[in-house]
Design a protein around this motif. Structure first.
Motif, PDB file in Angstrom:
ATOM      1  N   ALA A  27       6.758   1.625  11.147  1.00  0.00           N
ATOM      2  CA  ALA A  27       5.464   2.137  11.801  1.00  0.00           C
ATOM      3  C   ALA A  27       4.967   3.369  11.357  1.00  0.00           C
ATOM      4  O   ALA A  27       5.765   4.445  11.781  1.00  0.00           O
ATOM      5  N   TYR A  28       4.030   3.454  10.774  1.00  0.00           N
ATOM      6  CA  TYR A  28       3.716   4.781  10.366  1.00  0.00           C
ATOM      7  C   TYR A  28       1.903   4.985  10.617  1.00  0.00           C
ATOM      8  O   TYR A  28       1.261   4.091  10.621  1.00  0.00           O
ATOM      9  N   ASP A  29       1.655   6.030  10.964  1.00  0.00           N
ATOM     10  CA  ASP A  29       0.130   6.395  11.349  1.00  0.00           C
ATOM     11  C   ASP A  29      -0.956   6.123  10.320  1.00  0.00           C
ATOM     12  O   ASP A  29      -1.872   5.902  10.317  1.00  0.00           O
ATOM     13  N   PHE A  30      -0.438   6.355   8.882  1.00  0.00           N
ATOM     14  CA  PHE A  30      -1.236   6.007   7.757  1.00  0.00           C
ATOM     15  C   PHE A  30      -1.125   4.552   7.482  1.00  0.00           C
ATOM     16  O   PHE A  30      -1.940   4.104   6.589  1.00  0.00           O
ATOM     17  N   SER A  80      -0.162   6.447   2.053  1.00  0.00           N
ATOM     18  CA  SER A  80      -0.612   5.039   1.755  1.00  0.00           C
ATOM     19  C   SER A  80      -1.677   4.787   1.028  1.00  0.00           C
ATOM     20  O   SER A  80      -2.670   5.669   1.283  1.00  0.00           O
ATOM     21  N   LEU A  81      -1.717   3.750   0.243  1.00  0.00           N
ATOM     22  CA  LEU A  81      -3.266   3.446  -0.214  1.00  0.00           C
ATOM     23  C   LEU A  81      -3.922   2.552   1.183  1.00  0.00           C
ATOM     24  O   LEU A  81      -3.370   2.517   2.218  1.00  0.00           O
ATOM     25  N   PRO A  82      -5.373   2.727   1.254  1.00  0.00           N
ATOM     26  CA  PRO A  82      -6.342   2.209   2.404  1.00  0.00           C
ATOM     27  C   PRO A  82      -5.835   0.459   2.102  1.00  0.00           C
ATOM     28  O   PRO A  82      -5.556   0.078   1.026  1.00  0.00           O
ATOM     29  N   ALA A 110       0.807  -1.185   0.159  1.00  0.00           N
ATOM     30  CA  ALA A 110       0.124  -0.115   0.051  1.00  0.00           C
ATOM     31  C   ALA A 110       0.783   1.194   0.166  1.00  0.00           C
ATOM     32  O   ALA A 110       0.434   2.274  -0.552  1.00  0.00           O
ATOM     33  N   ILE A 111       2.004   1.132   0.516  1.00  0.00           N
ATOM     34  CA  ILE A 111       2.943   2.420   0.559  1.00  0.00           C
ATOM     35  C   ILE A 111       3.766   2.432  -0.821  1.00  0.00           C
ATOM     36  O   ILE A 111       3.852   3.298  -1.364  1.00  0.00           O
ATOM     37  N   MET A 112       4.428   1.217  -1.001  1.00  0.00           N
ATOM     38  CA  MET A 112       5.247   1.254  -2.395  1.00  0.00           C
ATOM     39  C   MET A 112       4.448   1.248  -3.813  1.00  0.00           C
ATOM     40  O   MET A 112       4.988   1.963  -4.610  1.00  0.00           O
ATOM     41  N   THR A 113       3.287   1.107  -3.677  1.00  0.00           N
ATOM     42  CA  THR A 113       2.342   1.548  -4.988  1.00  0.00           C
ATOM     43  C   THR A 113       2.400   2.786  -5.213  1.00  0.00           C
ATOM     44  O   THR A 113       2.700   3.462  -6.395  1.00  0.00           O
ATOM     45  N   LEU A 114       2.658   3.662  -4.310  1.00  0.00           N
ATOM     46  CA  LEU A 114       2.776   5.213  -4.420  1.00  0.00           C
ATOM     47  C   LEU A 114       4.008   5.916  -4.535  1.00  0.00           C
ATOM     48  O   LEU A 114       4.204   6.980  -4.769  1.00  0.00           O
ATOM     49  N   TYR A 115       5.360   4.987  -4.528  1.00  0.00           N
ATOM     50  CA  TYR A 115       6.424   5.430  -4.492  1.00  0.00           C
ATOM     51  C   TYR A 115       7.324   4.813  -5.416  1.00  0.00           C
ATOM     52  O   TYR A 115       8.241   3.841  -5.398  1.00  0.00           O
ATOM     53  N   PRO A 116       6.951   4.664  -6.695  1.00  0.00           N
ATOM     54  CA  PRO A 116       7.601   3.895  -7.972  1.00  0.00           C
ATOM     55  C   PRO A 116       9.230   4.229  -8.064  1.00  0.00           C
ATOM     56  O   PRO A 116       9.745   3.218  -8.669  1.00  0.00           O
ATOM     57  N   GLU A 117       9.558   5.205  -7.438  1.00  0.00           N
ATOM     58  CA  GLU A 117      11.103   5.514  -7.759  1.00  0.00           C
ATOM     59  C   GLU A 117      11.741   4.694  -6.714  1.00  0.00           C
ATOM     60  O   GLU A 117      13.174   4.985  -6.795  1.00  0.00           O
ATOM     61  N   TYR A 118      11.248   4.109  -5.631  1.00  0.00           N
ATOM     62  CA  TYR A 118      11.927   3.286  -4.725  1.00  0.00           C
ATOM     63  C   TYR A 118      11.778   1.834  -4.724  1.00  0.00           C
ATOM     64  O   TYR A 118      10.665   1.343  -5.203  1.00  0.00           O
ATOM     65  N   THR A 119      12.492   1.178  -4.186  1.00  0.00           N
ATOM     66  CA  THR A 119      12.341  -0.174  -3.768  1.00  0.00           C
ATOM     67  C   THR A 119      11.842  -0.314  -2.535  1.00  0.00           C
ATOM     68  O   THR A 119      12.102   0.170  -1.449  1.00  0.00           O
ATOM     69  N   THR A 120      11.289  -1.774  -2.235  1.00  0.00           N
ATOM     70  CA  THR A 120      10.643  -1.974  -0.649  1.00  0.00           C
ATOM     71  C   THR A 120      12.050  -2.151   0.146  1.00  0.00           C
ATOM     72  O   THR A 120      12.145  -1.587   1.310  1.00  0.00           O
TER      73      THR A 120
END
Length: 401
Positions: free
Chosen positions: A179-182, A143-145, A120-130
């Motif tokens: 750990a992120y609040d979103f 993040s996505l829901p 859900a996080i990584m989908t929004l950050y294509p310039e990075y890897t996990t």
């Protein structure tokens, strides 16, 4: 006890940062959730799960039907393993991006749900890897829901903001946490009916994970009265209902209260944080990815209790009383408390030591190094109730062999 008065077949809602549907039959709430998210414009979702349990437990029948009835497109990534890898997150993220997913559904225990949070996080950050995410090479802000369909009673991830993924690329052996609040799931489903097929070993290991969550959370340097209260109830319920579930896996009352205990344990450490047992377990399952997380924690717990007891005797005597009775809360009881915990673990069928799992004296130096070099574990060490020195970490490992 009051538990007998609770109608476990009525689905009740637990409200917090995540709305959790708890009860036998809660999986049917997926139809309401699907309808709601479609009305909000979420018409494409990525589904993240393990290889087969999502079908065997019965969850997939309801989820697939709910998505199709509401004309929600989906892609299915079903390659998540225990102790999930950053490369698996990358694979699932690629599918989510190609679909244009607007939400992520995780089906399973901690591994698939943590993977879903990561996707859900990584989908929004294509310039990075996990790997970048878990090595803190960037700090996400969105993040996505996430919708969590929980199928084990141990991790509490359906109720908290944490996620754990192993980074084994380029010779690394990291198992960090974020750990992120979103990252709190939008909705979670805790249906005991989905857990009746859990084998005895996993029933024990996941429950022991929850026990570790609260033993740590109620003794950290930042704990709260709320965390202590949740810890006491978690241990009471686990002690009472785990033997029943081990004897009869289809005992829905036992599964219900183990699930509830696991959930409040997740909320407990979401508030009180974790410390030594988890900081020391992560290197174990980074080196041996097939090691069940709960088993790794179980092998370390007696030694951790022995070493921290004198710093928190009153709290631990109270919280551990259902499994180690007659503790008085004095510093001199450390050995009695540690032995009592070990005896309880043996009663629920967990007798292994690190030596039994192939760890030897010569592994300790590497394990200690990983404790202090794995990204994020310094945050857990910083919450320890006693100074988290290399000598202490080495001592706990050695006592656990």
């Amino acid at each position: 006890m009051w538990e007998k008065t609770m109608p476990i077949n009525e689905v009740r809602e637990l409200r917090g940062k995540t709305n959790i549907f708890l009860g036998v039959g809660a999986i049917e709430k997926i139809f309401d959730i699907a309808k709601e998210i479609k009305e909000k414009g979420i018409d494409k979702v990525a589904i993240v799960t393990g290889k087969s349990s999502y079908v065997k437990c019965g969850a997939w029948h309801y989820i697939e039907k709910a998505l199709k009835e509401n004309h929600i497109e989906f892609v299915l990534y079903n390659k998540v393993t225990p102790n999930p890898l950053s490369t698996q997150v990358d694979g699932a993220t690629k599918m989510a991006r190609e679909l244009g997913a607007k939400a992520v559904i995780g089906i399973g225990g901690g591994s698939p749900i943590d993977t879903a949070k990561s996707v859900a996080i990584m989908t929004l950050y294509p310039e990075y890897t996990t790997a970048d995410l878990y090595e803190y090479n960037f700090i996400p802000t969105k993040s996505l829901p996430v919708i969590a369909i929980n199928t084990t009673h141990g991790t509490g991830t359906e109720a908290d903001r944490f996620a754990v993924v192993s980074v084994l690329e380029d010779g690394k052996e990291y198992k960090p946490a974020i750990a992120y609040d979103f990252s709190y799931p939008m909705y979670s489903i805790d249906d005991p009916k989905l857990m009746v097929s859990l084998p005895k070993s996993q029933t024990a290991y996941t429950s022991i994970d929850a026990i570790n969550h609260v033993v740590e959370a109620c003794t950290t340097a930042v704990t709260t009265p709320y965390a202590v209260m949740l810890a006491k109830e978690t241990v009471r319920l686990m002690a009472k209902y785990l033997p029943n579930a081990l004897e009869n896996g289809e005992d829905l009352e036992a599964r219900y209260y183990l699930t509830y205990a696991s959930t409040i344990a997740g909320i407990c450490f979401d508030n009180g944080m974790l410390h030594l047992t988890h900081a020391l377990e992560h290197p174990l399952s980074a080196i041996k990815p097939d090691l069940a997380h709960g088993l790794g924690l179980a092998m370390l717990l007696p030694a951790v209790v022995r070493n921290i007891y004198s710093a928190r005797p009153e709290v631990l005597a109270d919280v551990l009383s259902p499994i180690v009775p007659e503790l008085k809360g004095t510093k001199e009881e450390a050995e009695k408390a540690a032995n009592g915990v070990r005896e309880w673990l043996e009663k629920v069928g967990v007798k292994e030591t690190l030596t039994d799992l192939g760890f030897k004296e010569e592994h300790i130096e590497k394990l200690v190094e990983l404790v202090f070099t794995t990204p994020s574990l310094d945050l857990l060490l910083g919450c320890s109730p006693i100074p988290p020195t290399k000598e202490l970490v080495e001592k706990v490992y050695r006592e656990s062999l």
